[in-house]
Write a protein that holds these residues in place. Structure first.
Motif, PDB file in Angstrom:
ATOM      1  N   GLU A  11       0.858  -1.183   0.000  1.00  0.00           N
ATOM      2  CA  GLU A  11       0.000   0.000   0.000  1.00  0.00           C
ATOM      3  C   GLU A  11       0.895   1.235   0.000  1.00  0.00           C
ATOM      4  OE1 GLU A  11      -3.765  -0.312   2.606  1.00  0.00           O
ATOM      5  OE2 GLU A  11      -2.267  -1.621   3.535  1.00  0.00           O
ATOM      6  N   THR A  12       0.631   2.181  -0.887  1.00  0.00           N
ATOM      7  CA  THR A  12       1.409   3.415  -0.867  1.00  0.00           C
ATOM      8  C   THR A  12       0.877   4.355   0.207  1.00  0.00           C
ATOM      9  OG1 THR A  12       0.025   4.405  -2.566  1.00  0.00           O
ATOM     10  CG2 THR A  12       2.001   3.240  -3.304  1.00  0.00           C
ATOM     11  N   TRP A  15      -5.108   1.985   3.247  1.00  0.00           N
ATOM     12  CA  TRP A  15      -6.486   2.024   2.749  1.00  0.00           C
ATOM     13  C   TRP A  15      -7.401   1.675   3.908  1.00  0.00           C
ATOM     14  CZ3 TRP A  15      -9.912  -2.101   0.479  1.00  0.00           C
ATOM     15  CH2 TRP A  15     -10.951  -1.555  -0.288  1.00  0.00           C
ATOM     16  N   LYS A  31      -9.674   6.079  -1.991  1.00  0.00           N
ATOM     17  CA  LYS A  31      -8.873   5.597  -3.114  1.00  0.00           C
ATOM     18  C   LYS A  31      -7.885   4.535  -2.634  1.00  0.00           C
ATOM     19  CE  LYS A  31      -6.275   8.614  -5.290  1.00  0.00           C
ATOM     20  NZ  LYS A  31      -5.538   9.466  -6.227  1.00  0.00           N
ATOM     21  N   THR A  33      -4.476   2.654  -3.542  1.00  0.00           N
ATOM     22  CA  THR A  33      -3.275   2.760  -4.364  1.00  0.00           C
ATOM     23  C   THR A  33      -2.278   1.713  -3.906  1.00  0.00           C
ATOM     24  OG1 THR A  33      -3.651   5.142  -4.576  1.00  0.00           O
ATOM     25  CG2 THR A  33      -1.473   4.324  -5.193  1.00  0.00           C
ATOM     26  N   ARG A  35       1.331  -0.693  -4.944  1.00  0.00           N
ATOM     27  CA  ARG A  35       2.536  -0.827  -5.756  1.00  0.00           C
ATOM     28  C   ARG A  35       2.857  -2.314  -5.816  1.00  0.00           C
ATOM     29  NH1 ARG A  35       8.181  -0.732  -4.492  1.00  0.00           N
ATOM     30  NH2 ARG A  35       9.378   0.135  -6.219  1.00  0.00           N
ATOM     31  N   ALA A  67      -7.313  -1.850 -12.821  1.00  0.00           N
ATOM     32  CA  ALA A  67      -6.450  -0.667 -12.945  1.00  0.00           C
ATOM     33  C   ALA A  67      -5.155  -1.094 -13.610  1.00  0.00           C
ATOM     34  CB  ALA A  67      -6.169  -0.060 -11.569  1.00  0.00           C
ATOM     35  N   ASP A  70       1.293   1.617 -13.619  1.00  0.00           N
ATOM     36  CA  ASP A  70       2.030   2.677 -14.306  1.00  0.00           C
ATOM     37  C   ASP A  70       3.520   2.318 -14.335  1.00  0.00           C
ATOM     38  OD1 ASP A  70       3.105   3.361 -11.815  1.00  0.00           O
ATOM     39  OD2 ASP A  70       1.898   5.164 -11.593  1.00  0.00           O
ATOM     40  N   VAL A  74       2.623   1.147  -9.959  1.00  0.00           N
ATOM     41  CA  VAL A  74       1.508   1.574  -9.110  1.00  0.00           C
ATOM     42  C   VAL A  74       0.183   1.439  -9.864  1.00  0.00           C
ATOM     43  CG1 VAL A  74       0.492   3.556  -7.892  1.00  0.00           C
ATOM     44  CG2 VAL A  74       2.964   3.142  -7.785  1.00  0.00           C
ATOM     45  N   LYS A  76      -3.981   2.406  -9.319  1.00  0.00           N
ATOM     46  CA  LYS A  76      -4.884   3.247  -8.517  1.00  0.00           C
ATOM     47  C   LYS A  76      -6.335   2.912  -8.838  1.00  0.00           C
ATOM     48  CE  LYS A  76      -1.581   7.020  -8.454  1.00  0.00           C
ATOM     49  NZ  LYS A  76      -1.295   8.386  -8.867  1.00  0.00           N
ATOM     50  N   ALA A  78      -9.820   4.500  -7.962  1.00  0.00           N
ATOM     51  CA  ALA A  78     -10.330   5.739  -7.387  1.00  0.00           C
ATOM     52  C   ALA A  78     -11.843   5.760  -7.169  1.00  0.00           C
ATOM     53  CB  ALA A  78      -9.938   6.926  -8.265  1.00  0.00           C
TER      54      ALA A  78
END
Length: 156
Positions: A11-12, A15, A31, A33, A35, A67, A70, A74, A76, A78
Motif C-alpha cells: 500500500e502506498t 487504505w 482511493k 493505491t 505498488r 487498474a 504505471d 503503481v 490506482k 479511485a
C-alpha cells in the motif's frame, strides 16, 4: 532490474485507515493505491498490465474493477463504490487484488470492508411544482430517476 522472484503488493497509503469502520452502500470508498514489486523493491515492468479486484461475496461496483500498472508499478482504484440491493447487502465483503495474468504474488492484498445500508435516497421523482402548490389537483409525476445500474430495486 527485476529479479524474477515473488511479487508483493504494498500500500502506498493505508487504505481504510480505521479498522472496524463501516462504509455505506453506494458510498465511494477511499482511493486504493498499490505498488507491485519483487522482494527487493524492483518493479514488475511492462506498464499497462492490469490488476483486478474480486470480492467475496461478489459486490456490484467493486468486483471486477481493474487498474493499469504505471511505470512505477503503481495501480490506482479511485471510484470503488458498492452498489448492492439492500436485500442482498452483506455486512462484510472481502476485497482481494489479483496480480496481472501469469504472475504469482507472495504477499497478496486482502482487506475486509464492513458495509451498512445507505442513508441516502436511491431514487427521486420530479413533480410539477404548480400542481403541488395548488393541492386541489392530483400531483403530476414528470419524471422518475432510478438509482442506475442496480436493477431499480429498493436498494439501499
Amino acid at each position: 532490474v527485476f529479479s524474477g522472484g515473488p511479487l508483493a503488493f504494498e500500500e502506498t497509503k493505508p487504505w481504510l485507515e480505521q479498522p472496524g469502520a463501516t462504509y455505506e452502500n453506494r458510498e465511494v470508498l477511499p482511493k486504493l493505491t498499490l505498488r507491485l514489486a519483487d522482494a527487493f523493491g524492483a518493479l514488475l515492468g511492462n506498464q499497462g498490465r492490469k490488476v483486478r479486484i474480486r470480492t467475496e461475496p461478489s459486490c456490484d461496483g467493486i468486483d471486477g474493477a481493474a487498474a493499469n500498472l504505471d511505470a512505477q508499478g503503481v495501480a490506482k482504484f479511485a471510484q470503488l463504490r458498492p452498489m448492492m440491493d439492500v436485500d442482498k447487502l452483506p455486512t462484510t465483503i472481502i476485497v482481494h487484488v489479483d496480480p496481472p495474468d501469469g504472475e504469482v504474488v507472495a504477499k497478496p492484498f486482502t482487506r475486509e470492508v464492513r458495509l451498512v445500508p445507505s442513508t441516502r435516497p436511491h431514487r427521486a421523482e420530479l413533480l410539477d411544482a404548480r400542481v403541488v402548490a395548488g393541492a386541489s389537483e392530483p400531483v403530476e409525476r414528470l419524471d422518475h430517476l432510478g438509482s442506475g445500474g442496480n436493477g431499480g430495486g429498493n436498494g439501499g
